[in-house]
Design a protein around this motif. Sequence first.
Motif, mmCIF file in Angstrom:
data_model
loop_
_atom_site.group_PDB
_atom_site.id
_atom_site.type_symbol
_atom_site.label_atom_id
_atom_site.label_comp_id
_atom_site.label_asym_id
_atom_site.label_seq_id
_atom_site.Cartn_x
_atom_site.Cartn_y
_atom_site.Cartn_z
ATOM 1 N N VAL A 109 2.888 31.674 55.606
ATOM 2 C CA VAL A 109 3.257 32.506 56.764
ATOM 3 C C VAL A 109 2.007 33.165 57.341
ATOM 4 O O VAL A 109 1.808 33.193 58.557
ATOM 5 C CB VAL A 109 4.329 33.555 56.384
ATOM 6 N N PHE B 248 9.222 31.618 59.793
ATOM 7 C CA PHE B 248 8.316 32.029 60.858
ATOM 8 C C PHE B 248 8.966 31.765 62.219
ATOM 9 O O PHE B 248 9.016 32.660 63.075
ATOM 10 C CB PHE B 248 6.987 31.260 60.731
ATOM 11 N N ARG C 202 11.938 34.122 62.807
ATOM 12 C CA ARG C 202 11.547 35.486 63.174
ATOM 13 C C ARG C 202 11.060 35.561 64.613
ATOM 14 O O ARG C 202 11.375 36.499 65.335
ATOM 15 C CB ARG C 202 10.463 36.006 62.211
ATOM 16 N N LEU D 265 6.094 38.565 58.299
ATOM 17 C CA LEU D 265 6.757 38.011 59.491
ATOM 18 C C LEU D 265 6.902 39.068 60.579
ATOM 19 O O LEU D 265 6.617 38.803 61.758
ATOM 20 C CB LEU D 265 8.142 37.476 59.116
#
Length: 190
Positions: free
Chosen positions: A172, A138, A141, A92
């Motif tokens: 991710v 995701f 972040r 991430l």
Amino acid sequence: MTIEHDGPQHTHLDRDTQELLDPHHHRASVHLGDRLIVDPDQVLANVAMAMERLDLDTSTPVSIEEDVATLEELIALVDHFDQGPTLIAHTLNTAARVMNARYPAELVHRPLPLDCDLRRLFQVDIDERSLSIARAVFNHRLAQHADVRSTEVAVDLGGTTSQQRIEVFMAVFFLYGTKVGALQNRTGIR
């Protein structure tokens, strides 16, 4: 390269072991008999390198197994080293770092829509829970300016199996590739 044992006797290391010990080589694991030796830091470095390469050329096919980490390496990292949250947080944070360096912030921070389903885009075998967690972490972040910590990711992964943690990592990674492709199409940056 040789390793000296008690006395003047030398043992020559095989090529795979030499590559694992070479800090400039991408090898992250080696089989020694029936044991697998894994360098977790090299696995993380390989993840970052593949993500940077993907950003530079989204048309280059990237295989998790061949270009990033083998399934054995991922299982070792998640099961034996209990670093699933670290692996996902690293992925991430690398995604955010790479995208923030090249693309307009307002586009980078825009969340992925709920209908962004990797199973339809890439025919990947990821369960619904793993995909939902991956999309949520995701988007979380990308909305932040600071790196996410592995302890934060561990909370989001609560109650998941090792297989689901590996699926979240893979999701991710693929969400990153999808987002980079969309950013490049929108901005014309290649």
